[in-house]
Motif scaffolding. Sequence first.
Motif, PDB file in Angstrom:
ATOM      1  N   ASN A  79      -4.943   4.582  -3.656  1.00 10.07           N
ATOM      2  CA  ASN A  79      -5.080   5.070  -2.289  1.00 10.07           C
ATOM      3  C   ASN A  79      -6.258   4.369  -1.643  1.00 10.07           C
ATOM      4  N   SER A 118       4.381   0.442  -0.113  1.00 10.34           N
ATOM      5  CA  SER A 118       4.909   1.719   0.368  1.00 10.34           C
ATOM      6  C   SER A 118       3.870   2.832   0.261  1.00 10.34           C
ATOM      7  N   LYS A 119       4.104   3.861   1.058  1.00  6.00           N
ATOM      8  CA  LYS A 119       3.377   5.131   0.977  1.00  6.00           C
ATOM      9  C   LYS A 119       1.869   4.991   1.109  1.00  6.00           C
ATOM     10  N   ASP A 126      -3.422   0.634   6.888  1.00  6.94           N
ATOM     11  CA  ASP A 126      -2.047   0.193   7.082  1.00  6.94           C
ATOM     12  C   ASP A 126      -1.534  -0.558   5.861  1.00  6.94           C
ATOM     13  N   ALA A 127      -0.234  -0.767   5.824  1.00  4.10           N
ATOM     14  CA  ALA A 127       0.353  -1.521   4.714  1.00  4.10           C
ATOM     15  C   ALA A 127      -0.262  -2.913   4.652  1.00  4.10           C
ATOM     16  N   SER A 144       7.271   0.139   3.769  1.00  7.06           N
ATOM     17  CA  SER A 144       7.934   1.408   4.054  1.00  7.06           C
ATOM     18  C   SER A 144       6.998   2.578   3.812  1.00  7.06           C
ATOM     19  N   SER A 145       7.446   3.720   4.277  1.00  3.87           N
ATOM     20  CA  SER A 145       6.741   4.970   4.051  1.00  3.87           C
ATOM     21  C   SER A 145       7.785   6.073   3.984  1.00  3.87           C
ATOM     22  N   ASP A 146       7.338   7.300   3.998  1.00  2.00           N
ATOM     23  CA  ASP A 146       8.253   8.423   4.051  1.00  2.00           C
ATOM     24  C   ASP A 146       7.583   9.541   4.839  1.00  2.00           C
ATOM     25  N   HIS A 149       3.984  10.573   3.712  1.00  2.00           N
ATOM     26  CA  HIS A 149       2.912   9.590   3.606  1.00  2.00           C
ATOM     27  C   HIS A 149       2.618   8.931   4.953  1.00  2.00           C
ATOM     28  N   ASP A 150       2.485   9.737   5.969  1.00  2.00           N
ATOM     29  CA  ASP A 150       2.042   9.331   7.295  1.00  2.00           C
ATOM     30  C   ASP A 150       2.934   8.300   7.955  1.00  2.00           C
ATOM     31  N   LYS A 151       2.576   7.040   7.911  1.00  2.00           N
ATOM     32  CA  LYS A 151       3.186   6.016   8.736  1.00  2.00           C
ATOM     33  C   LYS A 151       3.354   4.735   7.945  1.00  2.00           C
ATOM     34  N   VAL A 152       3.993   3.788   8.565  1.00  2.00           N
ATOM     35  CA  VAL A 152       4.018   2.442   8.003  1.00  2.00           C
ATOM     36  C   VAL A 152       3.844   1.482   9.166  1.00  2.00           C
TER      37      VAL A 152
END
Length: 163
Positions: A79, A118-119, A126-127, A144-146, A149-152
């Motif tokens: 993280n 991701s995530k 940011d990614a 990607s995210s979901d 997990h906030d944003k991508v």
Amino acid sequence: MKFLSFALVFAAVLVSANPTLEKRAGVNDVANIGYAQLAGTSGGSGASVTTVTTLSALKTAVTGDAKKVVRISGTISGNEVVKVGANTTIVGCNASLVGVGLRVVNVNNVIIRGVKISKVLADAGDAIGVQNANKIWLDHLDLSSDRDHDKVRLVLYARAAMH
């Protein structure tokens, strides 16, 4: 008879289309298309390849301005943000960063290819973030995210990837 005619026409179309297969980029390849080619983006081409499997090894491998090629193997979780140094090539083959973002800030000549990110949580950033950087080639990335997990985002500030 109709089936035979269809099969012959279909085979003729396939043969005449003559699809060409492109070679997959190697770890020491330099940019060969678009702005990155015009700028002479080479990343760490020519340096020995370091394979990393842990977050601490990744952070160590991408620091500094010396030429380096870093291959990510497997899944690296965490993280936080990893700051990428100049003259760096990061490649992955079935490689994933989960919760780990990459930052290309105030450096030049960086290639990042074939990595799934991701995530990444908002507090980690940011990614991928590119800011005040030149000669950057980002290629075949899966970001990607979901909902948990906030944003991508792929963030490009200023003139990154344009010089």
